[in-house]
Design a protein around this motif. Structure first.
Motif, PDB file in Angstrom:
ATOM      1  N   LEU A   1       0.822  -1.211   0.000  1.00 47.48           N
ATOM      2  CA  LEU A   1       0.000   0.000   0.000  1.00 47.48           C
ATOM      3  C   LEU A   1       0.857   1.262   0.000  1.00 47.48           C
ATOM      4  O   LEU A   1       0.482   2.260  -0.617  1.00 47.48           O
ATOM      5  N   ALA A   2       1.992   1.218   0.657  1.00 46.98           N
ATOM      6  CA  ALA A   2       2.889   2.375   0.653  1.00 46.98           C
ATOM      7  C   ALA A   2       3.367   2.668  -0.766  1.00 46.98           C
ATOM      8  O   ALA A   2       3.458   3.841  -1.163  1.00 46.98           O
ATOM      9  N   GLU A   3       3.648   1.631  -1.549  1.00 46.40           N
ATOM     10  CA  GLU A   3       4.061   1.816  -2.938  1.00 46.40           C
ATOM     11  C   GLU A   3       2.915   2.387  -3.787  1.00 46.40           C
ATOM     12  O   GLU A   3       3.125   3.267  -4.616  1.00 46.40           O
ATOM     13  N   VAL A   4       1.703   1.882  -3.571  1.00 46.82           N
ATOM     14  CA  VAL A   4       0.532   2.400  -4.291  1.00 46.82           C
ATOM     15  C   VAL A   4       0.347   3.881  -3.971  1.00 46.82           C
ATOM     16  O   VAL A   4       0.153   4.710  -4.858  1.00 46.82           O
ATOM     17  N   GLU A   5       0.418   4.215  -2.695  1.00 45.57           N
ATOM     18  CA  GLU A   5       0.206   5.603  -2.274  1.00 45.57           C
ATOM     19  C   GLU A   5       1.292   6.530  -2.802  1.00 45.57           C
ATOM     20  O   GLU A   5       1.013   7.677  -3.181  1.00 45.57           O
ATOM     21  N   LEU A   6       2.523   6.056  -2.858  1.00 43.92           N
ATOM     22  CA  LEU A   6       3.624   6.852  -3.403  1.00 43.92           C
ATOM     23  C   LEU A   6       3.366   7.191  -4.871  1.00 43.92           C
ATOM     24  O   LEU A   6       3.502   8.348  -5.296  1.00 43.92           O
ATOM     25  N   LYS A   7       2.968   6.188  -5.644  1.00 44.67           N
ATOM     26  CA  LYS A   7       2.680   6.423  -7.067  1.00 44.67           C
ATOM     27  C   LYS A   7       1.434   7.286  -7.251  1.00 44.67           C
ATOM     28  O   LYS A   7       1.382   8.124  -8.155  1.00 44.67           O
TER      29      LYS A   7
ATOM     30  N   GLY B   1      -7.557   7.237 -17.836  1.00 48.98           N
ATOM     31  CA  GLY B   1      -6.771   6.763 -16.696  1.00 48.98           C
ATOM     32  C   GLY B   1      -5.745   5.758 -17.184  1.00 48.98           C
ATOM     33  O   GLY B   1      -5.345   5.778 -18.347  1.00 48.98           O
ATOM     34  N   GLY B   2      -5.353   4.869 -16.316  1.00 48.26           N
ATOM     35  CA  GLY B   2      -4.380   3.877 -16.723  1.00 48.26           C
ATOM     36  C   GLY B   2      -4.038   2.906 -15.626  1.00 48.26           C
ATOM     37  O   GLY B   2      -4.660   2.890 -14.561  1.00 48.26           O
ATOM     38  N   ASP B   3      -3.048   2.094 -15.902  1.00 49.03           N
ATOM     39  CA  ASP B   3      -2.541   1.103 -14.955  1.00 49.03           C
ATOM     40  C   ASP B   3      -1.134   1.496 -14.549  1.00 49.03           C
ATOM     41  O   ASP B   3      -0.355   1.972 -15.380  1.00 49.03           O
ATOM     42  N   VAL B   4      -0.824   1.278 -13.286  1.00 48.39           N
ATOM     43  CA  VAL B   4       0.517   1.557 -12.780  1.00 48.39           C
ATOM     44  C   VAL B   4       1.028   0.293 -12.108  1.00 48.39           C
ATOM     45  O   VAL B   4       0.357  -0.273 -11.235  1.00 48.39           O
ATOM     46  N   ILE B   5       2.204  -0.135 -12.512  1.00 50.89           N
ATOM     47  CA  ILE B   5       2.824  -1.312 -11.911  1.00 50.89           C
ATOM     48  C   ILE B   5       3.675  -0.868 -10.732  1.00 50.89           C
ATOM     49  O   ILE B   5       4.465   0.067 -10.835  1.00 50.89           O
ATOM     50  N   VAL B   6       3.495  -1.544  -9.611  1.00 46.50           N
ATOM     51  CA  VAL B   6       4.289  -1.308  -8.402  1.00 46.50           C
ATOM     52  C   VAL B   6       4.827  -2.661  -7.953  1.00 46.50           C
ATOM     53  O   VAL B   6       4.340  -3.704  -8.396  1.00 46.50           O
ATOM     54  N   PRO B   7       5.835  -2.677  -7.085  1.00 48.55           N
ATOM     55  CA  PRO B   7       6.335  -3.962  -6.600  1.00 48.55           C
ATOM     56  C   PRO B   7       5.205  -4.806  -5.994  1.00 48.55           C
ATOM     57  O   PRO B   7       4.396  -4.302  -5.215  1.00 48.55           O
ATOM     58  N   ASP B   8       5.122  -6.042  -6.386  1.00 45.23           N
ATOM     59  CA  ASP B   8       4.121  -7.012  -5.914  1.00 45.23           C
ATOM     60  C   ASP B   8       2.720  -6.800  -6.455  1.00 45.23           C
ATOM     61  O   ASP B   8       1.768  -7.383  -5.949  1.00 45.23           O
ATOM     62  N   GLY B   9       2.554  -5.953  -7.472  1.00 45.63           N
ATOM     63  CA  GLY B   9       1.212  -5.799  -8.019  1.00 45.63           C
ATOM     64  C   GLY B   9       1.044  -4.593  -8.920  1.00 45.63           C
ATOM     65  O   GLY B   9       1.994  -4.126  -9.539  1.00 45.63           O
ATOM     66  N   MET B  10      -0.177  -4.076  -8.949  1.00 43.27           N
ATOM     67  CA  MET B  10      -0.502  -2.939  -9.807  1.00 43.27           C
ATOM     68  C   MET B  10      -1.778  -2.287  -9.298  1.00 43.27           C
ATOM     69  O   MET B  10      -2.467  -2.835  -8.451  1.00 43.27           O
ATOM     70  N   PHE B  11      -2.071  -1.119  -9.872  1.00 46.92           N
ATOM     71  CA  PHE B  11      -3.367  -0.503  -9.611  1.00 46.92           C
ATOM     72  C   PHE B  11      -3.841   0.235 -10.851  1.00 46.92           C
ATOM     73  O   PHE B  11      -3.061   0.590 -11.715  1.00 46.92           O
ATOM     74  N   THR B  12      -5.149   0.426 -10.920  1.00 42.97           N
ATOM     75  CA  THR B  12      -5.792   1.138 -12.020  1.00 42.97           C
ATOM     76  C   THR B  12      -6.371   2.426 -11.456  1.00 42.97           C
ATOM     77  O   THR B  12      -6.946   2.427 -10.368  1.00 42.97           O
ATOM     78  N   TYR B  13      -6.211   3.512 -12.213  1.00 41.77           N
ATOM     79  CA  TYR B  13      -6.697   4.805 -11.742  1.00 41.77           C
ATOM     80  C   TYR B  13      -7.506   5.511 -12.822  1.00 41.77           C
ATOM     81  O   TYR B  13      -7.401   5.191 -14.001  1.00 41.77           O
ATOM     82  N   GLN B  14      -8.312   6.456 -12.390  1.00 47.65           N
ATOM     83  CA  GLN B  14      -9.081   7.316 -13.277  1.00 47.65           C
ATOM     84  C   GLN B  14      -8.909   8.754 -12.807  1.00 47.65           C
ATOM     85  O   GLN B  14      -8.888   9.012 -11.611  1.00 47.65           O
TER      86      GLN B  14
END
Length: 85
Positions: free
Chosen positions: A23-29, A54-67
């Motif tokens: 979650l720290a990586e998601v929040e940083l991005k 929006g798009g997809d962002v890859i972070v260590p151990d996973g990814m997230f999608t944003y709008q």
């Protein structure tokens, strides 16, 4: 109003159970996306066009999608995928 990001839909539920490091990586991005959107859309509330894709962002151990919703000056994290088993 100023630019911010927040979890939306099911991403909020995943955020409750995902590991803190991920979650720290998601929040940083997400913070980086906010800074970029704020610089690009200086007068966000006055925006009258279509919102950017929006798009997809890859972070260590996973990814997230944003709008991005410019008029609301928000980045919404709509999906989180944790792959670090």
């Amino acid at each position: 109003m100023s630019w911010k990001w927040e979890y939306a839909f099911g991403a909020e539920e995943v955020a409750r159970t995902a590991p803190a490091g991920f979650l720290a990586e998601v929040e940083l991005k997400a913070d980086e996306l906010v800074r970029a959107a704020e610089a690009l859309h200086i007068h966000g509330q006055a925006h009258d066009g279509a919102d950017p894709k929006g798009g997809d962002v890859i972070v260590p151990d996973g990814m997230f999608t944003y709008q991005i919703v410019v008029r609301s000056e928000r980045i919404y994290v709509v999906q989180i995928t944790y792959l670090g088993f």
